[in-house]
Design a protein around this motif. Structure first.
Motif, short mmCIF file in Angstrom:
data_model
loop_
_atom_site.label_atom_id
_atom_site.label_comp_id
_atom_site.label_asym_id
_atom_site.label_seq_id
_atom_site.Cartn_x
_atom_site.Cartn_y
_atom_site.Cartn_z
N HIS A 13 70.99 38.40 62.65
CA HIS A 13 71.91 38.30 61.52
C HIS A 13 71.42 37.27 60.50
O HIS A 13 71.56 37.47 59.31
CB HIS A 13 73.30 37.93 62.05
N TYR A 14 70.85 36.18 60.98
CA TYR A 14 70.37 35.13 60.07
C TYR A 14 68.94 35.37 59.60
O TYR A 14 68.56 34.90 58.54
CB TYR A 14 70.46 33.76 60.75
N THR A 15 68.13 36.07 60.36
CA THR A 15 66.73 36.27 60.02
C THR A 15 66.56 37.10 58.75
O THR A 15 65.76 36.76 57.88
CB THR A 15 66.00 36.95 61.20
N LYS A 16 67.30 38.18 58.64
CA LYS A 16 67.14 39.07 57.49
C LYS A 16 67.36 38.37 56.15
O LYS A 16 66.56 38.52 55.24
CB LYS A 16 68.03 40.30 57.64
N PRO A 17 68.43 37.61 55.99
CA PRO A 17 68.61 36.92 54.70
C PRO A 17 67.49 35.92 54.40
O PRO A 17 67.09 35.76 53.24
CB PRO A 17 69.95 36.19 54.85
N TYR A 18 66.96 35.25 55.43
CA TYR A 18 65.85 34.33 55.21
C TYR A 18 64.62 35.08 54.70
O TYR A 18 63.92 34.62 53.79
CB TYR A 18 65.48 33.58 56.49
N ILE A 19 64.35 36.21 55.31
CA ILE A 19 63.19 37.02 54.90
C ILE A 19 63.38 37.55 53.48
O ILE A 19 62.47 37.48 52.66
CB ILE A 19 62.95 38.16 55.91
N TYR A 52 58.88 41.84 62.20
CA TYR A 52 58.65 43.22 62.64
C TYR A 52 59.77 43.76 63.53
O TYR A 52 59.89 44.97 63.69
CB TYR A 52 57.28 43.35 63.30
N ARG A 53 60.60 42.90 64.04
CA ARG A 53 61.78 43.36 64.78
C ARG A 53 62.81 43.93 63.80
O ARG A 53 63.63 44.76 64.16
CB ARG A 53 62.38 42.18 65.57
N ASN A 54 62.74 43.49 62.54
CA ASN A 54 63.71 43.89 61.53
C ASN A 54 63.18 44.87 60.49
O ASN A 54 63.95 45.64 59.92
CB ASN A 54 64.24 42.65 60.81
N TYR A 55 61.88 44.81 60.22
CA TYR A 55 61.31 45.61 59.14
C TYR A 55 59.96 46.19 59.53
O TYR A 55 59.24 45.60 60.34
CB TYR A 55 61.09 44.74 57.89
N GLN A 60 60.26 47.78 52.77
CA GLN A 60 61.52 48.01 53.46
C GLN A 60 62.48 46.83 53.24
O GLN A 60 63.69 47.03 53.12
CB GLN A 60 61.32 48.26 54.95
N VAL A 61 61.95 45.63 53.16
CA VAL A 61 62.78 44.46 52.88
C VAL A 61 63.50 44.65 51.53
O VAL A 61 64.71 44.48 51.42
CB VAL A 61 61.95 43.16 52.85
N ILE A 62 62.72 45.05 50.53
CA ILE A 62 63.29 45.24 49.20
C ILE A 62 64.28 46.40 49.20
O ILE A 62 65.38 46.29 48.65
CB ILE A 62 62.18 45.46 48.16
#
Length: 175
Positions: A13-19, A52-55, A60-62
């Motif tokens: 939950h916190y990793t994605k916003p940081y990335i 890589y666990r998220n994207y 894909q991030v964008i």
């Protein structure tokens, strides 16, 4: 920034916003092709495994960021001008990111989101007399907003509503 004892879902939950934030910061000075995953994870303070666990990749991030921020219901009212204003105000509030995407030639990534959101809003107003008009006007609205982005949001949303309504002259009466 990570807390000890946080479970995997909490960290995700916190990793994605940081990335996302790290990538947006890097895009201010570099184009997407010159930014590596290593650059992003270093800036974000997360591991490559977390990335890589998220994207799958930076695009894909964008894409996910754009979908999350711009794929929303604006609560169309029976007043078309008010609905148009709410959409334009939302884009104006996120103008820094949109200008950044335009500067990096990444606006195409948001085109589908913009087009579909516009169709949804037009359909919610229930004001057209055939099933193809929402697509026609969604294309026009998407182009209108892209032009506004390319011009650096020089005009305020209130001015853009009036320009948009004038553009509809002869097609649809607006209250």
């Amino acid at each position: 920034m990570r807390r000890k004892g946080c479970n995997w879902l909490m960290r995700k939950h916190y990793t994605k916003p940081y990335i996302e934030e790290a990538l947006l910061v890097l895009l201010k000075d570099h184009n997407l092709d010159s930014i590596s995953v290593s650059d992003v994870v270093k800036k974000a303070g997360v591991s490559r495994a977390s990335f890589y666990r998220n994207y799958l990749d930076l695009k894909q991030v964008i894409n996910e960021y754009v979908e999350r921020i711009f794929n929303k219901q604006y609560g169309a009212s029976s007043n078309m001008k008010d609905s148009i204003y709410q959409i334009l105000l939302h884009y104006y509030q996120h103008r820094d990111v949109l200008i950044l995407l335009e500067k990096n030639d990444l606006l195409d990534m948001m085109n589908d989101v913009l087009f579909q959101t516009t169709i949804n809003e037009i359909n919610a107003l229930n004001v057209f007399n055939n099933m193809y008009q929402p697509y026609f006007f969604a294309g026009a609205a998407a182009g209108f907003i892209r032009g506004w982005i390319k011009n650096g949001f020089d005009e305020k949303p209130e001015v853009m509503v009036e320009l948009f309504v004038k553009s509809l002259s002869g097609y649809k009466e607006v209250e």
